[in-house]
Design a protein around this motif. Sequence first.
Motif, PDB file in Angstrom:
ATOM      1  N   THR A  79       8.858   5.117  -1.305  1.00 29.04           N
ATOM      2  CA  THR A  79       7.886   4.659  -2.306  1.00 29.04           C
ATOM      3  C   THR A  79       8.620   3.277  -3.107  1.00 29.04           C
ATOM      4  O   THR A  79       9.714   3.047  -2.974  1.00 29.04           O
ATOM      5  CB  THR A  79       7.726   5.572  -3.531  1.00 29.04           C
ATOM      6  OG1 THR A  79       8.848   5.936  -4.362  1.00 29.04           O
ATOM      7  CG2 THR A  79       7.002   6.964  -2.803  1.00 29.04           C
ATOM      8  N   LYS A  80       7.689   2.540  -3.776  1.00 27.85           N
ATOM      9  CA  LYS A  80       8.454   1.577  -4.450  1.00 27.85           C
ATOM     10  C   LYS A  80       9.573   2.170  -5.477  1.00 27.85           C
ATOM     11  O   LYS A  80      10.299   1.178  -5.513  1.00 27.85           O
ATOM     12  CB  LYS A  80       7.237   0.759  -5.216  1.00 27.85           C
ATOM     13  CG  LYS A  80       7.614  -0.342  -6.317  1.00 27.85           C
ATOM     14  CD  LYS A  80       6.198  -1.211  -6.849  1.00 27.85           C
ATOM     15  CE  LYS A  80       6.942  -2.190  -7.747  1.00 27.85           C
ATOM     16  NZ  LYS A  80       5.910  -2.967  -8.296  1.00 27.85           N
ATOM     17  N   LEU A  81       9.176   2.933  -6.186  1.00 29.55           N
ATOM     18  CA  LEU A  81      10.090   3.425  -7.010  1.00 29.55           C
ATOM     19  C   LEU A  81      11.589   3.633  -6.421  1.00 29.55           C
ATOM     20  O   LEU A  81      12.548   3.197  -6.843  1.00 29.55           O
ATOM     21  CB  LEU A  81       9.783   4.802  -7.875  1.00 29.55           C
ATOM     22  CG  LEU A  81      10.700   5.289  -8.797  1.00 29.55           C
ATOM     23  CD1 LEU A  81      10.945   4.297  -9.700  1.00 29.55           C
ATOM     24  CD2 LEU A  81      10.001   6.649  -9.361  1.00 29.55           C
ATOM     25  N   GLU A  82      11.675   4.458  -5.352  1.00 30.92           N
ATOM     26  CA  GLU A  82      12.938   4.653  -4.770  1.00 30.92           C
ATOM     27  C   GLU A  82      13.357   3.450  -4.206  1.00 30.92           C
ATOM     28  O   GLU A  82      14.847   3.415  -4.250  1.00 30.92           O
ATOM     29  CB  GLU A  82      12.858   5.870  -3.740  1.00 30.92           C
ATOM     30  CG  GLU A  82      12.215   5.526  -2.196  1.00 30.92           C
ATOM     31  CD  GLU A  82      11.884   6.865  -1.469  1.00 30.92           C
ATOM     32  OE1 GLU A  82      12.522   6.874  -0.510  1.00 30.92           O
ATOM     33  OE2 GLU A  82      10.887   7.676  -1.950  1.00 30.92           O
ATOM     34  N   CYS A  83      12.572   2.730  -3.644  1.00 27.55           N
ATOM     35  CA  CYS A  83      13.362   1.345  -3.017  1.00 27.55           C
ATOM     36  C   CYS A  83      13.685   0.665  -4.147  1.00 27.55           C
ATOM     37  O   CYS A  83      14.908  -0.133  -4.013  1.00 27.55           O
ATOM     38  CB  CYS A  83      12.208   0.701  -2.178  1.00 27.55           C
ATOM     39  SG  CYS A  83      11.862   1.374  -0.602  1.00 27.55           S
TER      40      CYS A  83
ATOM     41  N   ASP B 119       7.939  11.131  -7.615  1.00 25.62           N
ATOM     42  CA  ASP B 119       7.341   9.985  -7.108  1.00 25.62           C
ATOM     43  C   ASP B 119       8.006   9.012  -6.113  1.00 25.62           C
ATOM     44  O   ASP B 119       8.396   8.015  -6.080  1.00 25.62           O
ATOM     45  CB  ASP B 119       6.963   8.891  -8.119  1.00 25.62           C
ATOM     46  CG  ASP B 119       5.974   7.969  -7.815  1.00 25.62           C
ATOM     47  OD1 ASP B 119       5.210   7.945  -6.966  1.00 25.62           O
ATOM     48  OD2 ASP B 119       5.773   6.779  -8.587  1.00 25.62           O
ATOM     49  N   VAL B 120       8.707   9.874  -5.153  1.00 26.32           N
ATOM     50  CA  VAL B 120       9.384   9.415  -4.143  1.00 26.32           C
ATOM     51  C   VAL B 120       9.074  10.085  -2.799  1.00 26.32           C
ATOM     52  O   VAL B 120       8.216  10.948  -2.677  1.00 26.32           O
ATOM     53  CB  VAL B 120      11.046   9.767  -4.309  1.00 26.32           C
ATOM     54  CG1 VAL B 120      11.639   8.922  -5.459  1.00 26.32           C
ATOM     55  CG2 VAL B 120      11.307  11.234  -4.585  1.00 26.32           C
ATOM     56  N   GLY B 121       9.548   9.780  -1.733  1.00 21.67           N
ATOM     57  CA  GLY B 121       9.060  10.371  -0.371  1.00 21.67           C
ATOM     58  C   GLY B 121      10.188  11.691  -0.164  1.00 21.67           C
ATOM     59  O   GLY B 121      11.129  11.507  -0.639  1.00 21.67           O
ATOM     60  N   GLU B 122       9.527  12.490   0.726  1.00 23.37           N
ATOM     61  CA  GLU B 122      10.237  13.613   1.230  1.00 23.37           C
ATOM     62  C   GLU B 122      11.686  13.326   1.585  1.00 23.37           C
ATOM     63  O   GLU B 122      12.708  14.069   1.236  1.00 23.37           O
ATOM     64  CB  GLU B 122       9.533  14.494   2.154  1.00 23.37           C
ATOM     65  CG  GLU B 122       8.236  14.941   1.506  1.00 23.37           C
ATOM     66  CD  GLU B 122       7.480  15.770   2.272  1.00 23.37           C
ATOM     67  OE1 GLU B 122       7.868  16.478   3.423  1.00 23.37           O
ATOM     68  OE2 GLU B 122       6.243  16.063   2.178  1.00 23.37           O
ATOM     69  N   PRO B 123      12.231  12.337   2.473  1.00 24.87           N
ATOM     70  CA  PRO B 123      13.322  12.233   3.005  1.00 24.87           C
ATOM     71  C   PRO B 123      14.345  11.984   1.720  1.00 24.87           C
ATOM     72  O   PRO B 123      15.466  12.366   1.679  1.00 24.87           O
ATOM     73  CB  PRO B 123      13.196  10.874   3.754  1.00 24.87           C
ATOM     74  CG  PRO B 123      11.700  11.074   4.268  1.00 24.87           C
ATOM     75  CD  PRO B 123      11.094  11.456   3.070  1.00 24.87           C
ATOM     76  N   PHE B 124      13.837  11.292   0.676  1.00 26.63           N
ATOM     77  CA  PHE B 124      14.551  10.874  -0.516  1.00 26.63           C
ATOM     78  C   PHE B 124      15.015  12.297  -1.215  1.00 26.63           C
ATOM     79  O   PHE B 124      15.920  12.358  -1.572  1.00 26.63           O
ATOM     80  CB  PHE B 124      13.921   9.908  -1.396  1.00 26.63           C
ATOM     81  CG  PHE B 124      14.771   9.381  -2.581  1.00 26.63           C
ATOM     82  CD1 PHE B 124      15.696   8.491  -2.251  1.00 26.63           C
ATOM     83  CD2 PHE B 124      14.998  10.054  -3.600  1.00 26.63           C
ATOM     84  CE1 PHE B 124      16.470   7.726  -2.985  1.00 26.63           C
ATOM     85  CE2 PHE B 124      15.898   9.494  -4.621  1.00 26.63           C
ATOM     86  CZ  PHE B 124      16.712   8.532  -4.432  1.00 26.63           C
ATOM     87  N   VAL B 125      14.116  13.029  -1.301  1.00 29.24           N
ATOM     88  CA  VAL B 125      14.316  14.342  -2.144  1.00 29.24           C
ATOM     89  C   VAL B 125      15.427  14.979  -1.063  1.00 29.24           C
ATOM     90  O   VAL B 125      16.314  15.707  -1.797  1.00 29.24           O
ATOM     91  CB  VAL B 125      13.046  15.326  -2.173  1.00 29.24           C
ATOM     92  CG1 VAL B 125      13.380  16.746  -2.500  1.00 29.24           C
ATOM     93  CG2 VAL B 125      12.051  14.555  -2.945  1.00 29.24           C
ATOM     94  N   GLU B 126      15.346  15.016   0.173  1.00 30.41           N
ATOM     95  CA  GLU B 126      16.226  15.642   1.198  1.00 30.41           C
ATOM     96  C   GLU B 126      17.623  15.252   0.675  1.00 30.41           C
ATOM     97  O   GLU B 126      18.548  16.114   0.637  1.00 30.41           O
ATOM     98  CB  GLU B 126      15.756  15.530   2.325  1.00 30.41           C
ATOM     99  CG  GLU B 126      14.679  16.568   2.909  1.00 30.41           C
ATOM    100  CD  GLU B 126      14.080  16.375   4.409  1.00 30.41           C
ATOM    101  OE1 GLU B 126      13.938  17.417   5.081  1.00 30.41           O
ATOM    102  OE2 GLU B 126      14.081  15.218   4.672  1.00 30.41           O
TER     103      GLU B 126
END
Length: 152
Positions: free
Chosen positions: A59-63, A126-133
């Motif tokens: 997501t924009k947020l995590e990037c 508000d992030v992608g699943e890979p970021f959560v992992e």
Amino acid sequence: MKRKTDELYSFAREYNIPVDENCPESIVSMSVRLPSGLKVIGLSKFEKPTEDEPKKPYTKLECFAHEMGHCLTDSFYVGFSPLEKRAKHEYRADKWAINYLIPFDALCQAVSEGNRELWQLAEYFDVGEPFVEKAIAYHEQHGNVVPATLYT
């Protein structure tokens, strides 16, 4: 309460870090330290996915948080030094982004509120699943495991 994206823009202003949101989509995001010492963040246009389009793994947020991590920890690599470890700089940027977006206490809170699946946590933060992992693995590597009692 300010949204995390708004806070990142505030950090950028506070630390005099220009944010250019016109990067080509193929780049997604980047940050550089110019010879003058000025740090710049580049982001591509992040369009909201439609219902027919699967959610992007980022997501924009995590990037934005990852690139801010590069800037605030001064973790840049020049790319031509044989002694420089790119992974070290990426780890420092990820560490900053994880601790900013999904600190351990917030992760525990989200789980206690019933967000137990990766997709639920991804939507919550508000992030992608890979970021959560990546965040869960990071916290576990540092001895922070979500207590089982929060899953009941």
